[in-house]
Design an enzyme around this catalytic site. Structure first.
Site, PDB file in Angstrom:
ATOM      1  N   ARG A 161      59.788  68.695  20.504  1.00 17.08           N
ATOM      2  CA  ARG A 161      59.813  70.098  20.911  1.00 17.08           C
ATOM      3  C   ARG A 161      61.235  70.668  20.888  1.00 17.08           C
ATOM      4  O   ARG A 161      61.433  71.843  20.601  1.00 17.08           O
ATOM      5  CB  ARG A 161      59.187  70.265  22.299  1.00 17.08           C
ATOM      6  CG  ARG A 161      57.717  69.907  22.353  1.00 17.08           C
ATOM      7  CD  ARG A 161      56.910  70.824  21.434  1.00 17.08           C
ATOM      8  NE  ARG A 161      55.512  70.512  21.446  1.00 17.08           N
ATOM      9  CZ  ARG A 161      54.577  71.292  21.976  1.00 17.08           C
ATOM     10  NH1 ARG A 161      54.891  72.431  22.543  1.00 17.08           N
ATOM     11  NH2 ARG A 161      53.314  70.927  21.927  1.00 17.08           N
ATOM     12  N   HIS A 205      48.766  73.044  32.471  1.00 18.78           N
ATOM     13  CA  HIS A 205      48.612  73.970  31.353  1.00 18.78           C
ATOM     14  C   HIS A 205      48.209  73.275  30.052  1.00 18.78           C
ATOM     15  O   HIS A 205      47.587  73.887  29.202  1.00 18.78           O
ATOM     16  CB  HIS A 205      49.923  74.736  31.168  1.00 18.78           C
ATOM     17  CG  HIS A 205      49.865  75.820  30.157  1.00 18.78           C
ATOM     18  ND1 HIS A 205      48.951  76.853  30.219  1.00 18.78           N
ATOM     19  CD2 HIS A 205      50.604  76.050  29.042  1.00 18.78           C
ATOM     20  CE1 HIS A 205      49.138  77.665  29.203  1.00 18.78           C
ATOM     21  NE2 HIS A 205      50.133  77.200  28.459  1.00 18.78           N
ATOM     22  N   ASN A 216      47.536  76.963  22.427  1.00 18.05           N
ATOM     23  CA  ASN A 216      47.407  77.341  23.833  1.00 18.05           C
ATOM     24  C   ASN A 216      48.290  78.551  24.133  1.00 18.05           C
ATOM     25  O   ASN A 216      49.130  78.939  23.325  1.00 18.05           O
ATOM     26  CB  ASN A 216      47.739  76.163  24.752  1.00 18.05           C
ATOM     27  CG  ASN A 216      49.143  75.639  24.612  1.00 18.05           C
ATOM     28  OD1 ASN A 216      49.532  75.087  23.598  1.00 18.05           O
ATOM     29  ND2 ASN A 216      49.933  75.836  25.645  1.00 18.05           N
TER      30      ASN A 216
END
Length: 171
Positions: A82, A149, A1
């Site tokens: 992450r 998103h 993305n």
């Protein structure tokens, strides 16, 4: 993305023989830099990453909460995964990355495109979905309400099902 989508578009433009299909999830590179810098999520990310303070899990969570329409989907495991990736990234990486505005060349893409965009995206303007749909051949765009998103997180089953179907159709 986003940045990965911009890279995929660049490869499709520069090396079309290497790209059979494109699956794009709110890619960057479809607006001028100022448009992205005006996005709430981008402003928060830059402020957090360039504050001069060490990155913390809480700071990362505050950015990720803007990635999703439903921030309850952000788990401690996701943050930890992450965070570990961010810790290993070379410092200054994002200062070196340049994402060009690729709108004018989109019509040159040869590969069929499947795209996804959350209407509540705070990082990449949803207008990019129409830009791709209007300028690219053989394109199918899916826009989702109540989605930020990360379509692949908020609508995981739909994202996976449509992606697999698209790739099978193109095989």
């Amino acid at each position: 993305n986003s940045m990965g989508g911009a890279v995929a578009i660049t490869i499709g433009l520069e090396h079309p023989e290497r790209v059979r299909n494109l699956v794009l999830m709110a890619p960057g590179g479809l607006e001028d830099r100022d448009t992205y810098m005006a996005m709430r999520g981008i402003r928060k990310m830059i402020k957090t990453l360039y504050s001069g303070e060490p990155l913390t899990r809480d700071a990362m969570r505050s950015i990720f909460e803007l990635q999703l329409h439903d921030p309850s989907l952000i788990t401690d495991e996701l943050i930890e995964e992450r965070f570990q990736i961010a810790e290993r990234q070379p410092r200054g990486l994002f200062e070196k990355v340049v994402v060009p505005d690729q709108r004018e060349r989109l019509g040159e893409l040869q590969a069929p495109i499947l795209g996804f965009w959350g209407v509540e995206d705070q990082f990449c303007p949803v207008s990019g979905a129409m830009t791709i749909a209007r300028r690219c051949k053989r394109t199918r765009m899916t826009m989702l309400s109540e989605c930020g998103h990360w379509v692949m997180v908020e609508y995981r089953d739909l994202f996976n099902r449509e992606t697999i179907q698209f790739l099978q159709e193109q095989a």
